[in-house]
Design an enzyme around this catalytic site. Structure first.
Site, short mmCIF file in Angstrom:
data_model
loop_
_atom_site.label_atom_id
_atom_site.label_comp_id
_atom_site.label_asym_id
_atom_site.label_seq_id
_atom_site.Cartn_x
_atom_site.Cartn_y
_atom_site.Cartn_z
N CYS A 135 -27.45 -17.95 -0.84
CA CYS A 135 -26.26 -18.81 -0.79
C CYS A 135 -26.38 -19.97 0.20
CB CYS A 135 -25.04 -17.96 -0.48
SG CYS A 135 -25.24 -16.91 0.96
N HIS A 248 -19.08 -20.57 3.39
CA HIS A 248 -19.98 -20.72 4.54
C HIS A 248 -19.96 -22.18 5.02
CE1 HIS A 248 -21.32 -16.83 3.54
NE2 HIS A 248 -22.54 -17.06 3.09
#
Ligand code: A2P
Length: 350
Positions: A135, A248
């Site tokens: 990711c 994130h």
């Protein structure tokens, strides 16, 4: 139970359908109108008998077994590396293309590792398995590649601020429970994470190598090199878990071969695929995880000259780890296969 047969298109299976990424995959297949003729939802025995919604129907979750992939064209897998290692070859042997969200196959030179905005051409080399990158790597690649196109980059130094969602649906619940416990004067109990994450942060807890880098950090190093096709690219990462539920963030320092003006970088990012420029310098307003949550684009901003190096630029990003960092990227790879005629549709099943 309603039957899982829908319209003409591909017979799709989601392995790990009940997880944080799995449920997002189901939603994306529906909202992006991916041509699905049959959807099979697969998980572990823990989920046997549960149902999940797709296009107004309730589909029953099945326990994955040796026969699960016999009538499937495409598998989108997000059930962890060990599960993928058990099922990927079997799925491919029965004729399916297996797009894997785990780290199991990412560095295998025979297996393409794809971020559609960066290396869509790699899809043509697939032999059944395609890997979806880590990711944090996906988010960084989407933001950095448009700049790499303008001016080669010698070195990337990145620090990540990774949400609980990266560790799955149960990790997100753990942060909520820990927060409630702390606010109620109780000690938080870590279960998924090794330490309390609520009101805390800690360096990413994946295994450390001899040089002191953790696995998550080395994924950013090795996967970025493979996706960019630049084996000598120098990357150093520090990955940190923070008490954010989802999305994130990353602070990225880039050292170019020659200076790249901030205005040129900003202009390139403003029109880059998969990027949304978020910068209001007067208001001190830049990308934030709460605003990246649920969005397809990687939010990029705070692009500035590195005052410590004439060839350096600094930037900041936030991106939805479950969406672009995992499920969306996998669905985009599937769309790429359809576009490049690398996935053959089956006739409608009645
Ligand atoms: P289950 O819900 O039955 O445990 P997350 O990343 O959010 O934790 O989700 C992981 C996903 O992978 C879930 O759907 C989980 O199913 C699935 N999964 C985990 N282990 C296995 C396994 N051994 N076989 C099949 N699915 C698995």
């Amino acid at each position: 139970m309603e039957d899982n047969n829908l319209t003409a298109g591909f017979r799709v299976a989601i392995l790990g359908a009940t997880g944080a990424v799995g449920t997002e995959l189901i939603e994306l297949l529906e909202t992006r109108n991916f041509p699905v003729s049959q959807l099979k939802l697969l998980a572990s025995p823990r989920s046997a008998g549960s149902y999940l919604p797709f296009k107004g129907k309730q589909l029953q979750v099945e326990v994955v077994d040796d026969h699960s992939f016999e009538d499937v064209d495409l598998v989108l897998a997000s059930a962890g590396g060990s599960t993928s290692k058990v099922w990927a070859e079997k799925a491919v042997a029965s004729g399916a293309v297996f797009i894997d969200n785990s780290s199991a196959f990412r560095l295998d030179p025979q297996i393409p590792l794809i971020v559609p905005e960066v290396n869509p051409q790699a899809a043509a080399q697939h032999r059944g398995i395609i890997a979806n990158p880590n990711c944090t790597t996906i988010l960084m690649a989407v933001a950095v590649w448009p700049l790499y196109q303008l001016q080669p980059i010698k070195r990337i130094v990145v620090a990540t601020y990774q949400s609980a969602s990266g560790a799955g649906a149960r990790a997100m619940e753990e942060v909520k429970t820990q927060s409630q416990d702390i606010l109620n004067g109780k000690s938080p109990t870590p279960e998924i994470f090794p330490y309390p994450l609520a009101f805390n942060l800690f360096p990413h807890n994946s295994p450390l190598n001899d040089q002191g880098y953790c696995e998550e950090e080395m994924k950013m190093v090795n996967e970025t090199r493979k996706i960019f096709g630049v084996t000598e690219l120098r990357v150093s990462a520090t990955c940190v878990r923070v008490p954010v539920l989802r999305a994130h963030s990353e602070a990225i320092n880039l050292e170019f071969v020659e200076p790249l003006p901030v205005a040129t970088a900003r202009e390139a990012l403003a029109k880059a695929n998969g990027v949304k420029l978020v910068e209001d310098w007067q208001a001190n307003y830049f990308p934030m995880p709460v605003e990246a949550t649920g969005r397809d684009e990687v939010l990029v901003g705070r692009i500035r000259q590195d005052i410590s190096h004439p060839c350096g630029l600094e930037l900041w990003l936030s991106g939805d780890q479950i969406r672009k960092g995992a499920a969306l990227n996998a669905v985009q790879i599937a769309e790429l296969l359809v576009k490049q005629n690398l996935l053959q549709p089956t006739a409608a099943v009645s």
